[in-house]
Write a protein that holds these residues in place. Structure first.
Motif, short mmCIF file in Angstrom:
data_model
loop_
_atom_site.label_atom_id
_atom_site.label_comp_id
_atom_site.label_asym_id
_atom_site.label_seq_id
_atom_site.Cartn_x
_atom_site.Cartn_y
_atom_site.Cartn_z
N PRO A 23 -2.97 -7.08 11.51
CA PRO A 23 -3.81 -6.32 10.58
C PRO A 23 -3.12 -6.06 9.23
O PRO A 23 -1.90 -5.90 9.17
CB PRO A 23 -4.05 -5.00 11.31
CG PRO A 23 -3.84 -5.30 12.74
CD PRO A 23 -2.80 -6.39 12.79
N ILE A 24 -3.92 -6.07 8.19
CA ILE A 24 -3.43 -5.78 6.85
C ILE A 24 -3.80 -4.33 6.51
O ILE A 24 -4.93 -3.91 6.75
CB ILE A 24 -4.07 -6.73 5.82
CG1 ILE A 24 -3.63 -8.16 6.10
CG2 ILE A 24 -3.72 -6.31 4.39
CD1 ILE A 24 -4.27 -9.19 5.20
N ASN A 25 -2.84 -3.58 6.00
CA ASN A 25 -3.14 -2.21 5.55
C ASN A 25 -3.51 -2.25 4.08
O ASN A 25 -2.75 -2.75 3.26
CB ASN A 25 -1.92 -1.30 5.73
CG ASN A 25 -1.75 -0.90 7.18
OD1 ASN A 25 -2.72 -0.83 7.94
ND2 ASN A 25 -0.52 -0.63 7.58
N LEU A 26 -4.69 -1.74 3.78
CA LEU A 26 -5.11 -1.63 2.39
C LEU A 26 -5.04 -0.16 2.00
O LEU A 26 -5.81 0.67 2.50
CB LEU A 26 -6.53 -2.18 2.22
CG LEU A 26 -7.10 -2.12 0.80
CD1 LEU A 26 -6.22 -2.88 -0.18
CD2 LEU A 26 -8.51 -2.69 0.77
N ILE A 27 -4.06 0.16 1.14
CA ILE A 27 -3.85 1.57 0.77
C ILE A 27 -4.78 1.94 -0.39
O ILE A 27 -4.80 1.26 -1.42
CB ILE A 27 -2.39 1.80 0.32
CG1 ILE A 27 -1.40 1.19 1.31
CG2 ILE A 27 -2.13 3.29 0.10
CD1 ILE A 27 -1.26 1.89 2.60
N VAL A 28 -5.55 2.99 -0.19
CA VAL A 28 -6.38 3.55 -1.25
C VAL A 28 -5.70 4.85 -1.70
O VAL A 28 -5.62 5.78 -0.92
CB VAL A 28 -7.81 3.85 -0.73
CG1 VAL A 28 -8.65 4.47 -1.82
CG2 VAL A 28 -8.46 2.59 -0.20
N PRO A 29 -5.19 4.89 -2.94
CA PRO A 29 -4.39 6.06 -3.32
C PRO A 29 -5.23 7.26 -3.76
O PRO A 29 -4.82 8.02 -4.60
CB PRO A 29 -3.54 5.53 -4.47
CG PRO A 29 -4.40 4.50 -5.10
CD PRO A 29 -5.26 3.91 -4.03
N SER A 30 -6.43 7.39 -3.19
CA SER A 30 -7.25 8.56 -3.49
C SER A 30 -8.00 8.93 -2.23
O SER A 30 -7.96 8.19 -1.25
CB SER A 30 -8.24 8.24 -4.62
OG SER A 30 -9.02 7.14 -4.26
#
Lengths: 507, 324
Positions: free
Chosen positions: B34-41
């Motif tokens: 799995p790829i982690n997609l970080i949303v910084p909000s």
């Protein structure tokens, strides 16, 4: 009416109903465990709800709040220990009844009264909320600040036994809230060069620390004991003695309705909460009772009055929260963050953007009341027995672990775990030294919004601080605040003189 | 001679191979976990909406789960800094309002530099800002606004998200370029700005254009900070066409990998996003939140962001000077 449509929506969703039933049971259980409160449970469970749909998440936490306020009465009646601060008044008459072998009857009175109080509060909320929201659209920072001002005044006047320690607790709450970026200029305040502190101290970590870890640390001193041993007569009780008849409950009704009104009013004011409502309702009930001598020795009315009041707080406390975005209680402050996580911005425009969600949430609340009412009426005694048997050496380590998971999960931040640990030690010290953790948290919750509103007002104003008097609604709230101060000072003087005369008569 | 011929053939073969290879290499990187997609909000904002749309589309394309992780804090800097220091193995990605992160790091000391700390994958969207006034306001057009501000220097009050942010800087740029002044009032978050405008607490306010959707009766959008009309609001004029210079500062929404991530991973995702942003389903998913796709490959995305930096620099410098 929107609410009937919403009730139908909620009732036709089995998953949502399951969450509501689960919430009713969880709330009752944590309420019944002395030392654990509904707000602690909500703080720990809120990260889990980030992965639920918005309505289920909010309904789940909202109903935990409701049933937790009620669940406290179980511990108060059975163990002579209030499960939550809100049920401390219930204990006064509840435990004597339990000693007479009428614990189940006392719990039935508590259940019925809580349900009626909760319903009354929710109905008032439903009737008023649309109208209030329309007005709220015209309220700006100056009006908000004045509401916060009143909230701080009333907290100050109910701060607990030691006024000095209570005020220090509240001031510390304000101080901790100042950590982070200045809301207007974005200057760093009290961040000590730590980048992670730029966003301020996380409410969920702080609450888990103060209310959960603080409690766990306090419990470390009595490890191997089960929760309470001082239950009278075990609960092997006489069934006939514990049947609640209509004739017995009838005299409670005037108290229940008066207390509901008191609870609803106090709930609508930010910053006070269930514990205050319960005590005000109890003393008001006793003052007006036909049988004041029996109060304190096991009067059913003495259970009905505080229990109706502490649950009537629940609905109306949502009004300032949803309409103005002002959290009136710690539960409310967490609900705000849950709304935000699900992308729902609260405030006056909530009623333009998500009116359906709001009514569905209210409908879920009503169904939640029915759930905990039924579970409580038939199962409170059983629940009490179970809670009594849980050994603390199993319960508290479990809670300890959950606290770590929750503090991390809320923002996925290890830094927040450190915040929680430090807050835990701090909360334990506060308990030990008789400071007031509740005053600390509620000041923390209110201080941010109050500061923001104050400084925004000054930037909006052409006349400096006079903007708060120029605006009629703001001036009105300030007047209310001033009146509260005057009334408070008067009663304090009267108490002081009566205390003096007491001493004189003693001498 | 013969040797030369061989060399030529060899060269041609190499060129052909290289030509064929570029798409082949792009498809070469197949993620295995799995790829982690970080949303910084926080969840629910504009960037989060983009993140979720990208996440589900990429998941289908790559065949591995794409996990959305919200890491809010400090205007996107907390989550961005975390990705910048993550292991560059292709399994941690950032989706950020790059304009907002850029402005934030220009205004305050930040632990990252958006140009140096990352491999730019692709721009996939654009946050476009607009100025709105209360429905009953006498200000009808951008020109009215400039005239009103000129008649009463510093007297108008306006709402934005926070100083030095992607909502503050475009308006401050407009004020500076037109030689006018007004008093700013920071409100945290789009909903609060919107409420302040609707409640006539302020004379005007700035917000993401998508946040005005559904409030057509309560407020009026008088100009859009963009060189073209917003696709979902073709009737709302831009500031440019009203002859008011603003600098058109907006915020691209961009995917980033940590510095040092293998280039085949960067290329694979960039190529996938090029296809995804052209898909009607993707546009529809965004349109329901009032957003639109916008694709730029890594280099073009960097160039567009650099342009924003140049336009914002004088505004930020002045803000910093005023703060000290």
């Amino acid at each position: 009416m929107d609410i009937f449509h919403s009730l139908a929506t909620v009732l036709s969703s089995p998953a949502l109903l399951a969450w509501i039933v689960a919430a009713a049971m969880i709330g009752m259980t944590v309420g019944a465990i002395p030392g654990l409160t509904a707000s602690a449970a909500i703080a720990m469970l809120s990260p889990m709800t980030f992965y639920m749909d918005p309505l289920s998440a909010l309904a789940f936490l909202y109903v935990i709040g409701k049933s937790g306020r009620y669940g406290g009465s179980v511990a108060a009646i059975l163990f002579n220990t209030p499960g939550t601060a809100a049920s401390a008044a219930t204990q006064i008459d509840g435990y004597p009844l339990a000693q007479k072998g009428m614990a189940s009857k006392a719990m039935k009175v508590a259940t019925v009264s809580s349900v009626i109080g909760d319903f009354t509060g929710d109905l008032l909320l439903l009737l008023a909320v649309g109208w209030l929201a329309a007005i709220a659209l015209k309220l700006g920072p100056p009006e908000l600040f004045s509401v916060y001002f009143v909230a701080f005044i009333v907290i100050g006047s109910v701060i607990g036994k030691s006024i000095v320690k209570g005020l220090i607790s509240a001031l510390l709450g304000v101080l901790v809230r100042m950590i982070g970026l200045d809301p207007i200029t974005l200057d760093n305040r009290f961040t000590f060069g730590m980048f992670e502190l730029n966003g301020g101290v996380s409410l969920i970590s702080l609450m888990i620390g103060i209310f959960v870890l603080g409690e766990v640390f306090a419990q470390l001193s009595n490890v191997n004991r089960p929760i309470q041993n001082n239950s009278p007569s075990g609960l092997n009780e006489n069934r006939a003695l514990n049947r609640l008849t209509w004739q017995e409950y009838k005299p409670c009704f005037p108290h229940v309705f008066r207390s509901s009104a008191i609870g609803a009013t106090i709930g609508a004011l930010p910053g006070l909460g269930s514990a205050v409502a319960a005590f005000v309702a109890y003393s008001e009930g006793k003052r007006r009772a036909k049988n004041p001598d029996e109060w304190g020795k096991g009067a059913l009315e003495g259970i009905a009055a505080p229990e109706a009041a502490n649950n009537a707080v629940s609905g109306p406390s949502m009004a300032p929260l949803l309409i103005l975005g002002i959290p009136g209680t710690t539960i409310g402050a967490i609900l705000i963050s849950v709304f935000l996580v699900h992308g729902i911005q609260i405030g006056p425009t909530l009623f333009l953007t998500s009116i359906e969600l709001v009514y569905n949430l209210f409908a879920a609340g009503l169904i939640g009341i029915v759930c905990y009412g039924l579970i409580g009426f038939f199962g409170a005694a059983r629940l009490g027995q179970i809670v009594q048997k849980i050994p603390t050496r199993i319960l508290y380590p479990l809670i300890f672990l959950t606290a770590f998971v929750s503090a991390y999960a809320a923002n996925g931040s290890l830094f927040d775990v450190w915040v929680m640990l430090i807050a835990g030690v701090f909360g334990w010290l506060m308990r030990k030294l008789d400071f007031n953790p509740a005053a600390f948290i509620i000041s923390f919750v209110l201080a941010g919004g109050a500061e923001e509103a104050f400084r925004q007002s000054l930037r909006l104003s052409d006349a400096g601080v006079f903007i708060f008097i120029e605006r009629p609604i703001s001036a009105l709230f300030l007047l209310v605040g001033a009146m509260v101060v005057i009334v408070r000072v008067r009663t304090m003087r009267r108490d002081a003189t009566s205390l003096k005369s007491d001493r004189l008569s003693d001498a | 001679m013969k040797r030369r011929h061989t060399f030529k053939i060899f060269g041609a073969a190499m060129a052909l191979a290289a030509m064929l290879a570029s798409p082949v290499i792009a498809q070469d990187w197949t993620p295995k976990r799995p790829i982690n997609l970080i949303v910084p909000s926080s969840a629910g904002g504009g960037v989060d909406t983009y993140g979720r749309a990208v996440g589900s589309a990429l998941q289908e394309k790559l065949g591995v789960p794409v996990v959305i992780v919200n890491k809010p804090g400090a205007g996107g800097l907390v989550g961005s800094a975390e990705v910048a220091s993550a292991r560059p193995d292709g399994y941690t990605m950032l989706i950020a309002a790059s304009g907002a992160v850029l402005l934030g790091s220009m205004f305050k000391d930040a632990p990252i530099d958006i140009f140096d700390s990352f491999e730019t994958v692709a721009q996939i969207g654009d946050l476009v800002f607009c100025i709105a006034v209360p429905a009953d306001s006498p200000i009808m057009t951008a020109t009215d606004l400039v005239e009103a501000a000129m008649a009463d220097p510093g007297g108008l009050r306006w709402a934005h998200g926070s100083r030095g942010s992607a909502t503050h800087v475009p308006v401050q740029s407009l004020l500076n370029l037109n030689g006018i002044s007004a008093t700013d009032v920071p409100f945290q978050g789009g909903a609060k700005i919107r409420a302040a405008i609707i409640g006539e607490q302020v004379d005007f306010g700035v917000m993401g254009i998508q946040q005005s959707f559904g409030f057509e009766n309560e407020l009026r959008v008088i100009g859009v900070f963009s060189d073209a009309r917003y696709p979902l609001r073709p009737d709302t004029p831009t500031f440019d066409e009203q002859g008011i210079e603003t600098g058109n500062i907006g915020s691209p929404v961009t995917l980033y990998y940590p510095k040092g991530t293998p280039s085949d991973a960067v290329k694979t995702i960039s190529a996938a996003m090029s296809e995804i942003t052209a898909m009607p389903e993707f546009s529809e998913a965004l349109a329901s939140s009032g957003l639109t796709p916008k694709y730029r490959a890594g280099d073009a995305a960097d160039a567009a962001l650099l342009l924003i930096k140049e336009k914002a620099q004088p505004v930020i410098d002045e803000l910093k000077q005023a703060a000290n």
